[in-house]
Scaffold this motif. Structure first.
Motif, short mmCIF file in Angstrom:
data_model
loop_
_atom_site.label_atom_id
_atom_site.label_comp_id
_atom_site.label_asym_id
_atom_site.label_seq_id
_atom_site.Cartn_x
_atom_site.Cartn_y
_atom_site.Cartn_z
N TYR A 1 -14.72 2.67 -8.96
CA TYR A 1 -13.83 4.02 -8.34
C TYR A 1 -13.39 4.42 -6.88
O TYR A 1 -12.39 4.34 -6.77
CB TYR A 1 -13.81 4.92 -9.67
N GLY A 2 -14.71 4.20 -6.46
CA GLY A 2 -14.93 4.93 -5.11
C GLY A 2 -14.54 4.55 -4.59
O GLY A 2 -13.81 4.58 -3.26
N ALA A 3 -13.88 2.69 -4.13
CA ALA A 3 -13.51 2.11 -3.60
C ALA A 3 -12.22 2.13 -3.16
O ALA A 3 -11.00 2.32 -2.42
CB ALA A 3 -13.66 0.63 -3.69
N ILE A 4 -11.90 2.93 -4.56
CA ILE A 4 -9.80 2.88 -4.87
C ILE A 4 -9.83 4.24 -4.31
O ILE A 4 -8.79 4.44 -3.39
CB ILE A 4 -9.76 3.15 -6.12
N MET B 1 0.94 -1.59 -0.22
CA MET B 1 -0.29 0.40 0.13
C MET B 1 1.29 0.92 -0.07
O MET B 1 1.77 1.12 1.05
CB MET B 1 -0.65 -0.20 1.35
N PRO B 2 0.76 2.31 -0.68
CA PRO B 2 1.41 3.35 -0.79
C PRO B 2 1.12 4.81 -0.08
O PRO B 2 0.18 4.28 0.22
CB PRO B 2 1.20 3.74 -2.72
N LYS B 3 1.50 4.75 0.42
CA LYS B 3 0.90 6.30 0.82
C LYS B 3 0.82 7.28 0.62
O LYS B 3 1.00 7.92 -0.36
CB LYS B 3 2.81 6.60 1.71
N LYS B 4 0.13 7.89 1.33
CA LYS B 4 -1.23 8.81 0.43
C LYS B 4 -0.05 10.14 0.70
O LYS B 4 0.64 10.78 1.98
CB LYS B 4 -2.54 8.88 1.37
N LYS B 5 -0.14 10.44 -0.34
CA LYS B 5 1.08 11.97 -0.20
C LYS B 5 -0.26 12.96 0.04
O LYS B 5 -1.57 12.96 -0.85
CB LYS B 5 1.28 12.51 -1.42
N THR B 6 -0.17 13.91 0.75
CA THR B 6 -0.82 14.90 0.98
C THR B 6 -1.11 16.08 0.40
O THR B 6 -1.85 16.35 -0.47
CB THR B 6 -0.49 16.31 2.62
N GLU B 7 0.68 15.80 -0.78
CA GLU B 7 0.60 17.16 -1.25
C GLU B 7 0.29 16.33 -2.98
O GLU B 7 0.28 15.16 -3.37
CB GLU B 7 1.74 17.30 -1.78
N LEU B 8 -0.66 16.88 -3.92
CA LEU B 8 -1.01 16.68 -4.79
C LEU B 8 0.11 17.48 -6.31
O LEU B 8 -0.11 17.90 -6.24
CB LEU B 8 -2.32 16.57 -5.23
N PRO B 9 1.20 16.67 -6.24
CA PRO B 9 1.56 17.15 -7.24
C PRO B 9 1.96 16.57 -9.30
O PRO B 9 1.02 16.03 -9.17
CB PRO B 9 3.38 15.53 -7.43
N GLY C 1 -10.87 7.99 -11.73
CA GLY C 1 -10.99 7.40 -13.67
C GLY C 1 -10.63 8.21 -14.57
O GLY C 1 -9.95 7.89 -15.21
N TRP C 2 -10.69 9.34 -14.02
CA TRP C 2 -9.16 10.68 -14.88
C TRP C 2 -7.94 9.77 -14.97
O TRP C 2 -6.91 9.43 -15.60
CB TRP C 2 -9.05 11.77 -14.36
N ALA C 3 -7.33 9.14 -13.26
CA ALA C 3 -6.49 8.96 -13.44
C ALA C 3 -5.53 7.81 -13.99
O ALA C 3 -4.96 6.99 -15.18
CB ALA C 3 -6.09 8.26 -12.27
N PHE D 1 -2.14 9.57 -8.92
CA PHE D 1 -1.80 8.49 -9.71
C PHE D 1 -1.22 7.16 -9.26
O PHE D 1 -1.80 6.05 -10.18
CB PHE D 1 -2.26 9.24 -11.62
N ASP D 2 -0.41 7.74 -9.41
CA ASP D 2 0.48 6.54 -9.13
C ASP D 2 -0.06 5.47 -8.10
O ASP D 2 0.01 3.93 -8.71
CB ASP D 2 2.37 7.21 -8.68
N ASP D 3 -0.47 6.03 -6.83
CA ASP D 3 -1.52 5.39 -5.77
C ASP D 3 -2.48 4.25 -6.80
O ASP D 3 -2.41 3.51 -6.06
CB ASP D 3 -1.49 5.63 -5.13
N VAL D 4 -3.23 4.88 -6.92
CA VAL D 4 -4.23 4.50 -8.25
C VAL D 4 -4.00 2.53 -9.15
O VAL D 4 -4.12 2.15 -8.21
CB VAL D 4 -4.88 5.52 -9.28
N TYR D 5 -3.14 3.54 -9.46
CA TYR D 5 -1.37 2.09 -10.84
C TYR D 5 -1.54 1.63 -9.96
O TYR D 5 -2.04 0.20 -10.12
CB TYR D 5 -1.53 2.99 -11.13
N ASP D 6 -0.83 1.46 -8.62
CA ASP D 6 -0.42 0.65 -7.34
C ASP D 6 -1.26 -0.22 -7.04
O ASP D 6 -1.69 -1.30 -7.88
CB ASP D 6 0.26 1.51 -6.72
#
Length: 124
Positions: A39-42, A1-9, A56-58, A21-26
């Motif tokens: 999508y909502g679950a992710i 599980m990727p660590k959530k980033k508060t910053e949206l780079p 979805g955009w990701a 997006f990377d988190d989503v992909y992972d």
DNA sequence: GCATTGACGAAGG
DNA sequence: CCCTTCGCCAATG
């Protein structure tokens, strides 16, 4: 599980392309074969449940990232293949799902609730 | 730089 | 119970 980033780079930036997006992909890559999620679950799993649209955009770039992301396993909360139109061909998504052992009927995943996979619960 | 759109979702009418 | 509206965040026009 990727660590959530508060910053949206914004990858449009300079160096790091690391982003939500990377988190989503992972997460999507961790979806077991024969299972699907929404999508909502992710989004909820990543903490951005209020922004399921971003997921979805990701996925929009799911086909461009390194190992392609099995975006076909990600459908909307209704189990509908909402994104099938983005797979190049209208039947591509269904084909991929069927190969995974997921039955698709009328652009909708059969037994969606049974095949539903929640990353927050079964991730490990 | 503002306005519109988008592979969603939950709430309100 | 079905349809409409709003919210969220980023990208594109």
């Amino acid at each position: 599980m990727p660590k959530k980033k508060t910053e949206l780079p914004r990858k449009t930036g300079k160096s790091k392309e690391y982003s939500f997006f990377d988190d989503v992909y992972d997460v999507v890559r961790q979806i077991p074969k024969g299972r699907v999620t929404s999508y909502g679950a992710i989004a909820s799993y990543l903490g951005t449940k209020l922004s399921a649209r971003m997921v979805g955009w990701a996925m929009n770039g799911a086909d461009k990232v390194s190992p392609k992301v099995p975006a076909q396993r990600v459908v909307n909360r209704n189990g509908m293949l909402s994104g099938k139109a983005h797979f190049g061909t209208p039947t591509r998504m269904e084909e991929l799902l069927k190969k995974d052992g997921v039955a698709v009927k009328n652009d909708t995943v059969v037994d969606f609730e049974k095949k539903f996979w929640d990353p927050a619960i079964e991730s490990v």
